[in-house]
Design an enzyme around this catalytic site. Structure first.
Site, PDB file in Angstrom:
ATOM      1  N   HIS A 129      -2.975   6.879   1.977  1.00  0.00           N
ATOM      2  CA  HIS A 129      -3.411   5.592   1.445  1.00  0.00           C
ATOM      3  C   HIS A 129      -4.858   5.379   1.839  1.00  0.00           C
ATOM      4  O   HIS A 129      -5.245   5.576   3.006  1.00  0.00           O
ATOM      5  CB  HIS A 129      -2.539   4.464   1.987  1.00  0.00           C
ATOM      6  CG  HIS A 129      -3.158   3.113   1.808  1.00  0.00           C
ATOM      7  ND1 HIS A 129      -3.612   2.661   0.584  1.00  0.00           N
ATOM      8  CD2 HIS A 129      -3.445   2.126   2.708  1.00  0.00           C
ATOM      9  CE1 HIS A 129      -4.133   1.456   0.724  1.00  0.00           C
ATOM     10  NE2 HIS A 129      -4.052   1.113   1.997  1.00  0.00           N
TER      11      HIS A 129
ATOM     12  N   CYS B 148       0.808  -1.227   0.000  1.00  0.00           N
ATOM     13  CA  CYS B 148       0.000   0.000   0.000  1.00  0.00           C
ATOM     14  C   CYS B 148       0.837   1.271   0.000  1.00  0.00           C
ATOM     15  O   CYS B 148       0.326   2.348  -0.326  1.00  0.00           O
ATOM     16  CB  CYS B 148      -0.924  -0.001   1.208  1.00  0.00           C
ATOM     17  SG  CYS B 148      -1.967  -1.469   1.309  1.00  0.00           S
TER      18      CYS B 148
ATOM     19  N   ASN C 126     -10.267  -0.162  -0.920  1.00  0.00           N
ATOM     20  CA  ASN C 126      -8.812  -0.151  -0.728  1.00  0.00           C
ATOM     21  C   ASN C 126      -8.164  -0.779  -1.965  1.00  0.00           C
ATOM     22  O   ASN C 126      -8.278  -1.980  -2.185  1.00  0.00           O
ATOM     23  CB  ASN C 126      -8.464  -0.944   0.531  1.00  0.00           C
ATOM     24  CG  ASN C 126      -6.970  -0.977   0.827  1.00  0.00           C
ATOM     25  OD1 ASN C 126      -6.139  -0.763  -0.050  1.00  0.00           O
ATOM     26  ND2 ASN C 126      -6.628  -1.277   2.067  1.00  0.00           N
TER      27      ASN C 126
END
Length: 312
Positions: free
Chosen positions: A238, A113, A268
């Site tokens: 993120h 990430c 995500n």
């Protein structure tokens, strides 16, 4: 030239949208349960005939078009991804082939990430050192390939997509110094392991780490760039989930900033989340050229990397 800058951005998401109601038909969950815990409403999911490099190439092509450049103008391609299935050719090479590039250097970076901000810093360093004139930096992940769709603790989180940035040399540095690192002893908290590989995480450990340890690091990123948190026009973290994004942004102290919340509509998307959210803010005109923007990635390996950049 003493610095580098982002000259253009682009993003891409697959056409298929998976809603919370769709997920409620697959696993024991509900729209209310998902929204209250992670703030996600929808996510885009790629099909079996849409590999990671295809997502990446679409985003890259849009960034190049926005910059008024051709693939031949790029001599370095960096792709941040943790979901490429094949080892070789790597994703960057496949993107270069799809776009018909000449002979760029091609590298993949797997920092999960935090991949895009690591790749952006790497491109910045390469351009400053004279090793590249123009770089294409892409974050792309196909989380649909590595999630267990019967596990409601993870399948409700993820989506697929890609975001890209074109980097070139500039007289003044518009990509600030990177601050990066990791917590190796806690690397097990976010995992993509096994055959076939599967995504798993220790959600509470990640939440505590992110909300307590990351805000002071993000403030140091601003300090290195000579910018106060109050001066930031936007904060692009993120896009893990809203329960992390909102408290971390608050603790950073960016009281005047637009806070990217693309996770609500995209889920995500791992390495794609920062460039995709950033590209959308620019596309919608929510930030202006020259504005200071904090980009801050965190996640797998419990890695983190951030820099303050000037909006293209």
């Amino acid at each position: 030239m003493t610095g580098s800058r982002i000259v253009a951005l682009g993003h891409y998401q697959p056409a298929k949208v998976l809603t919370n109601a769709d997920l409620a038909e697959m696993v024991d969950t509900s729209d209310e349960w998902i929204r209250s815990r992670v703030g996600i409403e929808t996510r885009h999911v790629a099909g079996p005939d849409e590999p990671v490099d295809e997502l990446a190439a679409h985003a890259a092509a849009k960034a190049l078009a926005s910059a008024g450049l051709t693939p031949a103008d790029i001599d370095l391609v960096l792709v941040a991804t943790s979901t490429a299935i094949d080892r070789s050719p790597n994703t960057a090479a496949r993107v270069a082939a799809r776009l018909g590039m000449g002979s760029p250097a091609v590298m993949d970076l797997n920092v999960v990430c935090a991949g895009f901000t690591h790749a952006l810093a790497t491109a910045d360093h390469a351009v400053r050192a004279g090793a590249a004139a123009r770089a294409l930096v892409i974050g792309a992940d196909k989380m649909a390939d590595i999630v267990d769709w019967s596990d409601r603790s993870t399948c409700v989180l993820v989506g697929d997509g890609a975001g890209a940035a074109v980097i070139e040399a500039s007289a003044e540095p518009e990509i600030g110094p990177v601050l990066w690192g990791s917590v190796p002893e806690m690397g097990h908290a976010v995992r993509i392991e096994g055959t076939p590989p599967r995504f798993a995480q220790e959600g509470q450990s990640v939440y505590r780490w992110a909300t307590t340890q990351l805000p002071p690091i993000a403030r140091k990123v601003c300090e290195r760039a000579g910018v106060t948190p109050e001066e930031l026009a936007a904060v692009v973290l993120h896009q893990a989930n809203l329960r992390i994004i909102e408290p971390v942004a608050h603790k950073i102290g960016a009281v005047n900033a637009v806070i990217a919340r693309d996770v609500v509509e995209s889920g995500n998307t791992s390495a794609a989340s920062i460039p995709m959210a950033f590209s959308k803010l620019v596309e919608r005109g929510e930030i202006r050229s020259g504005d200071p923007v904090l980009l801050f990635g965190f996640g797998g390996n419990l890695s983190y990397a951030g820099q303050v950049i000037r909006c293209p």
